[in-house]
Design a protein around this motif. Sequence first.
Motif, mmCIF file in Angstrom:
data_model
loop_
_atom_site.group_PDB
_atom_site.id
_atom_site.type_symbol
_atom_site.label_atom_id
_atom_site.label_comp_id
_atom_site.label_asym_id
_atom_site.label_seq_id
_atom_site.Cartn_x
_atom_site.Cartn_y
_atom_site.Cartn_z
ATOM 1 N N GLY A 344 0.787 -1.221 0.000
ATOM 2 C CA GLY A 344 0.000 0.000 0.000
ATOM 3 C C GLY A 344 0.821 1.272 0.000
ATOM 4 N N LEU A 345 1.986 1.252 -0.650
ATOM 5 C CA LEU A 345 2.860 2.424 -0.709
ATOM 6 C C LEU A 345 2.925 2.953 -2.146
ATOM 7 N N PRO A 346 3.121 4.269 -2.312
ATOM 8 C CA PRO A 346 3.032 4.866 -3.657
ATOM 9 C C PRO A 346 4.283 4.658 -4.511
ATOM 10 N N VAL A 347 4.029 4.362 -5.777
ATOM 11 C CA VAL A 347 5.077 4.233 -6.793
ATOM 12 C C VAL A 347 4.579 4.942 -8.042
ATOM 13 N N GLY A 348 5.466 5.549 -8.789
ATOM 14 C CA GLY A 348 5.089 6.180 -10.047
ATOM 15 C C GLY A 348 5.739 5.484 -11.226
ATOM 16 N N LEU A 349 4.976 5.258 -12.283
ATOM 17 C CA LEU A 349 5.512 4.793 -13.565
ATOM 18 C C LEU A 349 5.621 6.002 -14.474
ATOM 19 N N GLN A 350 6.837 6.284 -14.926
ATOM 20 C CA GLN A 350 7.073 7.434 -15.794
ATOM 21 C C GLN A 350 7.117 6.977 -17.259
ATOM 22 N N ILE A 351 6.394 7.714 -18.108
ATOM 23 C CA ILE A 351 6.357 7.421 -19.541
ATOM 24 C C ILE A 351 6.834 8.658 -20.284
ATOM 25 N N VAL A 352 7.714 8.459 -21.268
ATOM 26 C CA VAL A 352 8.323 9.558 -22.025
ATOM 27 C C VAL A 352 8.150 9.301 -23.517
ATOM 28 N N THR A 353 7.788 10.347 -24.257
ATOM 29 C CA THR A 353 7.684 10.213 -25.716
ATOM 30 C C THR A 353 8.448 11.343 -26.402
ATOM 31 N N LYS A 354 8.356 11.373 -27.718
ATOM 32 C CA LYS A 354 9.047 12.396 -28.508
ATOM 33 C C LYS A 354 8.614 13.800 -28.098
ATOM 34 N N ARG A 355 9.499 14.750 -28.303
ATOM 35 C CA ARG A 355 9.161 16.149 -28.046
ATOM 36 C C ARG A 355 8.010 16.583 -28.949
ATOM 37 N N ASN A 356 7.105 17.351 -28.349
ATOM 38 C CA ASN A 356 5.896 17.858 -29.009
ATOM 39 C C ASN A 356 4.912 16.757 -29.382
ATOM 40 N N ALA A 357 5.121 15.557 -28.835
ATOM 41 C CA ALA A 357 4.162 14.465 -29.024
ATOM 42 C C ALA A 357 3.369 14.263 -27.740
ATOM 43 N N ASP A 358 2.981 15.358 -27.102
ATOM 44 C CA ASP A 358 2.280 15.300 -25.819
ATOM 45 C C ASP A 358 0.943 14.556 -25.956
ATOM 46 N N GLU A 359 0.262 14.752 -27.086
ATOM 47 C CA GLU A 359 -0.995 14.045 -27.326
ATOM 48 C C GLU A 359 -0.756 12.530 -27.395
ATOM 49 N N HIS A 360 0.299 12.146 -28.081
ATOM 50 C CA HIS A 360 0.642 10.726 -28.201
ATOM 51 C C HIS A 360 1.018 10.166 -26.834
ATOM 52 N N LEU A 361 1.722 10.943 -26.040
ATOM 53 C CA LEU A 361 2.083 10.513 -24.688
ATOM 54 C C LEU A 361 0.838 10.184 -23.874
ATOM 55 N N CYS A 362 -0.144 11.063 -23.929
ATOM 56 C CA CYS A 362 -1.373 10.822 -23.162
ATOM 57 C C CYS A 362 -2.128 9.602 -23.689
ATOM 58 N N SER A 363 -2.127 9.412 -25.000
ATOM 59 C CA SER A 363 -2.814 8.236 -25.553
ATOM 60 C C SER A 363 -2.094 6.947 -25.145
ATOM 61 N N ILE A 364 -0.770 6.992 -25.105
ATOM 62 C CA ILE A 364 0.016 5.843 -24.630
ATOM 63 C C ILE A 364 -0.310 5.563 -23.161
ATOM 64 N N ALA A 365 -0.382 6.641 -22.352
ATOM 65 C CA ALA A 365 -0.683 6.492 -20.928
ATOM 66 C C ALA A 365 -2.059 5.866 -20.733
ATOM 67 N N LYS A 366 -3.050 6.297 -21.501
ATOM 68 C CA LYS A 366 -4.396 5.713 -21.406
ATOM 69 C C LYS A 366 -4.351 4.231 -21.768
ATOM 70 N N PHE A 367 -3.591 3.905 -22.801
ATOM 71 C CA PHE A 367 -3.453 2.510 -23.231
ATOM 72 C C PHE A 367 -2.871 1.647 -22.120
ATOM 73 N N VAL A 368 -1.811 2.143 -21.473
ATOM 74 C CA VAL A 368 -1.143 1.372 -20.409
ATOM 75 C C VAL A 368 -2.074 1.195 -19.215
ATOM 76 N N VAL A 369 -2.740 2.280 -18.821
ATOM 77 C CA VAL A 369 -3.638 2.212 -17.662
ATOM 78 C C VAL A 369 -4.774 1.215 -17.908
ATOM 79 N N LYS A 370 -5.357 1.279 -19.087
ATOM 80 C CA LYS A 370 -6.466 0.363 -19.416
ATOM 81 C C LYS A 370 -5.984 -1.081 -19.480
ATOM 82 N N ALA A 371 -4.812 -1.278 -20.074
ATOM 83 C CA ALA A 371 -4.285 -2.642 -20.227
ATOM 84 C C ALA A 371 -3.947 -3.280 -18.884
ATOM 85 N N ALA A 372 -3.577 -2.445 -17.909
ATOM 86 C CA ALA A 372 -3.170 -2.947 -16.585
ATOM 87 C C ALA A 372 -4.352 -3.214 -15.669
ATOM 88 N N GLN A 373 -5.554 -2.810 -16.065
ATOM 89 C CA GLN A 373 -6.726 -2.973 -15.191
ATOM 90 C C GLN A 373 -7.194 -4.415 -15.100
#
Length: 373
Positions: A344-373
């Motif tokens: 029950g302790l906090p951990v962060g998963l950091q995800i990094v993508t290409k510069r100015n690909a902030d939209e793609h980063l968020c879509s990748i993050a949504k994909f990972v979160v959904k896949a891990a559920q």
Amino acid sequence: MNIVAKNIQLGSGKLTVMVKDSIDIQGIKTISGSRALEDTTPAARNAEVVEYILNADCTITAKTNLHELAFGITGINQAYGTPLNPRYPALIPGGSSSGSAAAVAANLADFTLGTDTGGSIRMPAACCGVYGLKPTFGRVSRKGVLPAQSSLDCVGPFANSVEMIETAMQIIDPTFTAQTLETSSSTAPKFAWLNVQANSEVSECIQDCLSQANLEVEQVEVETFKKAFDAGMQIINYENWQAYGELTKTGLIGADVQGRLLKTAETTLEQVQQAEQVKSEFTQEIDALLNKFDALLLPTLPQIPPKVADAENTVAFLNLTSLVRPFNLSGHPAISIPLETKQGLPVGLQIVTKRNADEHLCSIAKFVVKAAQ
């Protein structure tokens, strides 16, 4: 809970927002959690990001507390109190955007704004168990944000979901358009795992998440990673001395920040020039990896956040930024996804993508979160 620096009521929209008290709101003093700025003149106009928020369907309800002068990683503030970490009360809230992360964790706002020069959004996000995005450097306006000049600092959002992070980005960055990742067996994202040093409980928690998500991850090395961490500190030190050096004469800065600021005066232009060379090398190395992979994965923090009672000495915990600060140097967008150990302790998963690909980063993050559920 010392989360809020000042309660206000601006706008009348459906979404509630709080902003870090290093971001100008017209008619209110911007004091960045420091008594040394208490006599400053109230802001003559709103920061550009505040204007965007007020022009959207939002109400700004407060300015949030922070580590003094945004120059610290624990979130401990002796002058105005340390924001309670709502989900993990014994642990530090993380800095410097401590109040902004804590406010989201306490469900006091739909989203909040922080700033990130060396991890100051991603780190408190990981500590408080929320989502935090450092956009590509220069993507979000810093007009009306302290310090006025910075070559590394980024304004970005905290929220309790990637979807709300996207909503916040659409508001503060008019060029941002949310995306959905289209995937199939032939188009699944390619992930690289950065081989970095982290405590076993952190690594195991993230590996469990990746296994649950059934992600294929290739391990990679980044030779200049440690050099980038050190180089980022040289630039931060030099620029913070330019911004706040005069305040060290007031006798009003807390002892921990005062000591660190005085130390920054020793940073030379030659060291900054060397840091700029490392910046170029590291950026090229990360760019090359991101030409092969959709995203890089690594922990946000190398260890479980320390307890507040053990974290009075900021310098002793500077290693906590070892995995976040390099991406301030390179300018790549990075998001922290909240995870939790079996204890029950906090951990962060950091995800990094290409510069100015902030939209793609968020879509990748949504994909990972959904896949891990």
